[in-house]
Design a protein around this motif. Structure first.
Motif, PDB file in Angstrom:
ATOM      1  N   ILE A  42       0.761  -1.157  -0.055  1.00  0.00           N
ATOM      2  CA  ILE A  42       0.104  -0.086  -0.025  1.00  0.00           C
ATOM      3  C   ILE A  42       0.820   1.284   0.030  1.00  0.00           C
ATOM      4  N   TYR A  43       1.815   1.253   0.795  1.00  0.00           N
ATOM      5  CA  TYR A  43       2.741   2.476   0.993  1.00  0.00           C
ATOM      6  C   TYR A  43       3.554   2.458  -0.127  1.00  0.00           C
ATOM      7  N   LEU A  47       4.232   5.783  -2.943  1.00  0.00           N
ATOM      8  CA  LEU A  47       5.460   6.514  -2.759  1.00  0.00           C
ATOM      9  C   LEU A  47       6.181   6.288  -4.364  1.00  0.00           C
ATOM     10  N   ARG A  48       5.868   5.392  -4.941  1.00  0.00           N
ATOM     11  CA  ARG A  48       6.678   4.998  -6.428  1.00  0.00           C
ATOM     12  C   ARG A  48       6.736   6.293  -6.989  1.00  0.00           C
ATOM     13  N   GLY A 124       6.979  13.172   0.257  1.00  0.00           N
ATOM     14  CA  GLY A 124       6.734  11.728   0.541  1.00  0.00           C
ATOM     15  C   GLY A 124       5.588  11.765   1.666  1.00  0.00           C
ATOM     16  N   TYR A 125       5.722  12.715   2.588  1.00  0.00           N
ATOM     17  CA  TYR A 125       4.734  12.887   3.612  1.00  0.00           C
ATOM     18  C   TYR A 125       3.193  12.705   3.083  1.00  0.00           C
ATOM     19  N   SER A 126       2.850  13.930   2.445  1.00  0.00           N
ATOM     20  CA  SER A 126       1.528  13.984   1.806  1.00  0.00           C
ATOM     21  C   SER A 126       1.207  12.668   1.273  1.00  0.00           C
ATOM     22  N   ARG A 127       1.964  12.046   0.487  1.00  0.00           N
ATOM     23  CA  ARG A 127       1.900  10.549  -0.102  1.00  0.00           C
ATOM     24  C   ARG A 127       1.514   9.756   1.137  1.00  0.00           C
ATOM     25  N   TRP A 128       2.250   9.582   2.142  1.00  0.00           N
ATOM     26  CA  TRP A 128       2.234   8.956   3.305  1.00  0.00           C
ATOM     27  C   TRP A 128       0.826   8.771   3.672  1.00  0.00           C
ATOM     28  N   GLU A 129       0.484  10.284   3.951  1.00  0.00           N
ATOM     29  CA  GLU A 129      -0.934  10.541   4.501  1.00  0.00           C
ATOM     30  C   GLU A 129      -1.969   9.779   3.676  1.00  0.00           C
ATOM     31  N   THR A 130      -1.908   9.659   2.108  1.00  0.00           N
ATOM     32  CA  THR A 130      -2.562   8.888   1.319  1.00  0.00           C
ATOM     33  C   THR A 130      -2.774   7.436   1.700  1.00  0.00           C
TER      34      THR A 130
END
Length: 163
Positions: A42-43, A47-48, A124-130
């Motif tokens: 998922i993560y 992040l890809r 990356g943090y905004s994508r991590w939140e997703t």
């Protein structure tokens, strides 16, 4: 070397079906690894586009949390041995996301995020939140919070001894 014929009879398999089922389905290690692979996917998927994997993002977060850590400090935080940590840091250093510099003495090296590393961390943090929201949607808020609490407790009990 002769090819060994497969064992086809249940008696010759060594374990009973019940024992094999118990070792497969009741194994804490296997089931944690299976869940970890599913969650990692998922993560990694979100992040890809940044050419980052979840483990690499976690290292960037760890460097940010510790603010110019030594290799040993980051190894202690992530529960990685120093050689494994160094192998995981090399691609990030090659991409210019971090710098590894000598510390106050020759035995230590400090890790610093570069501006590109800070930028990757922010995006990356905004994508991590997703990814976090996706995990929550799949598991439910209560189950995710319970899982995180249980993992925190388990990690506290299993923490490797410091060298």
């Amino acid at each position: 070397m002769p090819v060994q014929e497969p064992i086809l009879t249940a008696d010759a398999l060594g374990l009973s079906d019940e024992q094999a089922q118990q070792a497969f389905m009741g194994c804490a290690c296997f089931n944690l690894r299976k869940a970890s692979r599913a969650m990692t996917q998922i993560y990694d998927d979100v992040l890809r586009p940044l050419n980052l994997r979840s483990g690499q993002f976690a290292l960037l977060i760890g460097i940010r949390l510790l603010n110019r850590p030594t290799i040993q400090e980051l190894a202690d935080l992530t529960w990685l041995d120093r050689s494994a940590l160094s192998r995981n840091l090399r691609p990030l250093e090659s991409r210019g996301l971090l710098q590894i510099e000598p510390g106050k003495d020759r035995r230590t090296r400090r890790i610093t995020l570069t501006q590109d590393g800070v930028d990757a961390l922010m995006e990356g943090y905004s994508r991590w939140e997703t990814a976090q929201q996706k995990a929550e949607a799949m598991l439910g808020t209560q189950q995710l919070n319970g899982l995180l609490a249980q993992l925190g407790e388990v990690c506290g009990r299993l923490k490797p001894e410091e060298n």
